[in-house]
Write an enzyme that holds these catalytic residues in place. Structure first.
Site, PDB file in Angstrom:
ATOM      1  CD  GLU A  39     -21.560  16.622  12.752  1.00  7.14           C
ATOM      2  OE1 GLU A  39     -21.121  17.468  11.960  1.00  7.14           O
ATOM      3  OE2 GLU A  39     -21.343  15.395  12.646  1.00  7.14           O
ATOM      4  CB  ALA A  93      27.984  -7.901  -1.359  1.00  3.75           C
ATOM      5  CG  LEU A 105       6.752  -7.353   3.095  1.00  2.00           C
ATOM      6  CD1 LEU A 105       5.852  -6.855   1.988  1.00  2.00           C
ATOM      7  CD2 LEU A 105       8.004  -6.484   3.216  1.00  2.00           C
ATOM      8  N   GLY A 155      13.430  -1.998  -2.381  1.00  2.25           N
ATOM      9  CA  GLY A 155      14.652  -2.116  -3.149  1.00  2.25           C
ATOM     10  C   GLY A 155      14.884  -0.938  -4.086  1.00  2.25           C
TER      11      GLY A 155
END
Length: 341
Positions: free
Chosen positions: A54, A165, A206, A271
């Site tokens: 504004e 595994a 990442l 994880g």
């Protein structure tokens, strides 16, 4: 009821709002209309410490030019003094006679601008194109409502619920299409979170990458949670964005700090230990499970202790979608709150 010119101005204000950055502050746009419905000025919020939309629009007008005008704003004008003054007061002092806004400000510290304007003799109308404004501010509004970022917990597992595994190997449980989907979702998130155990075991970068292995334009903020030291040569330290490292197990504290930094969405990939901690603490809004048609057996479960001693305490989820990705399946689900059960 808003006039056609006012509706058009609100659509324009929403377009202007998108120019502003996401983060701690909402994206807000504003348009000043003459009594005849012509656009006199436009503005938007450019980030913390800069003039609000504004005030940005009003600054383009000569002294006295705003008298008798209509201000069209995507969010209720604020009524508090922070780095800048109250927008409601600025509109009053400028002589604006009518204010139209889309959404009420959910921030109690900033709310109250509409009432202040009405007390000052200004005509105020709210809820104009509210659905459009809600869609624009969805992430920011959720942060205001929850007091923390939106949290998505993701994991990949075998058909029998194993994340790896027995020797610890996990590359790759899922296929290329599923892994590509993960990178798209990484890029869409503000932050990607792992635990120090994942950093030490897998040394993840990442980053969000394309199918060709190139870095995507938008990269999430990498975050590491845990007490173990992150090696100086860890791949995460070469991320385009400097990682945030929290040597703590206090997830509430971490999320509060991320919120204060302007993080609106968190993608947890860390994880079984970290995923279970977020779920156990009730800090998860969305679960993404990539399921591969492979059997591993053994003890490497995709989740650990969730604080569920008996079936009556099971963490219930509501499935939102099931998507085939090559030979794999992606299940998207949301935790069911007590009120929804």
């Amino acid at each position: 009821m808003p006039t056609p010119a006012e509706l058009a101005a609100m659509r324009r204000a929403l377009e202007l709002a998108e120019r502003g950055p996401t983060g701690v502050n909402p994206q807000v746009g504003a348009v000043i209309l003459s009594p005849d419905g012509d656009i006199l000025a436009e503005g938007w919020h450019r980030g913390a410490g800069t003039p609000h939309a504004e005030v940005d629009a009003l600054s383009q007008l000569a002294e006295g030019e705003a008298r008798g005008t209509t201000a069209v704003v995507t969010l209720e004008p604020c009524n508090h003094t922070g780095r800048t003054g109250p927008c409601a007061l600025a509109l009053l002092e400028a002589g604006v006679s009518r204010v139209i806004y889309a959404l009420q400000d959910p921030n109690l510290k900033a709310a109250g601008g509409a009432e202040r304007l009405r007390e000052g003799g200004v005509s105020v109308e709210s809820g104009v194109l509210a659905e459009d404004a809600t869609a624009l501010l969805d992430g920011w509004l959720e942060v205001q409502r929850r007091g923390r970022p939106h949290v998505t917990v993701k994991w990949a597992q075998s058909l029998d619920g194993r994340a790896a595994a027995d020797d610890g190997t996990s590359r790759w449980i899922t296929g290329e299409e599923a892994r590509a989907d993960v990178h798209v979702r990484r890029s869409a998130a503000d932050a990607i979170v792992v635990g120090t155990g994942t950093v030490l075991a897998d040394d993840p970068a990442l980053t969000a990458r394309t199918s060709a292995g190139e870095l995507r334009e938008r990269q999430p903020q990498p975050v590491v949670i845990g007490s173990a030291d992150v090696p100086v040569d860890a791949a995460i330290r070469r991320h385009p964005v400097e990682p945030l490292i929290y040597p703590t197990r206090d997830l509430h504290r971490v999320l509060t700090d991320l919120k204060d930094r302007g993080i609106q969405s968190v993608f947890v990939e860390g994880g079984p230990t970290l995923a279970s901690a977020f779920l156990r603490d009730g800090l998860v809004d969305e679960v993404l499970v990539y399921i591969a048609p492979v059997l591993l057996g053994g003890s490497r479960l995709a989740l650990g202790d969730l604080g569920v001693p008996t079936m009556a305490d099971a963490r219930r989820l509501r499935t939102a979608s099931v998507t085939p990705l090559g030979d794999d399946l992606l299940i998207l689900a949301h935790p069911v709150s007590e009120g929804d059960a």
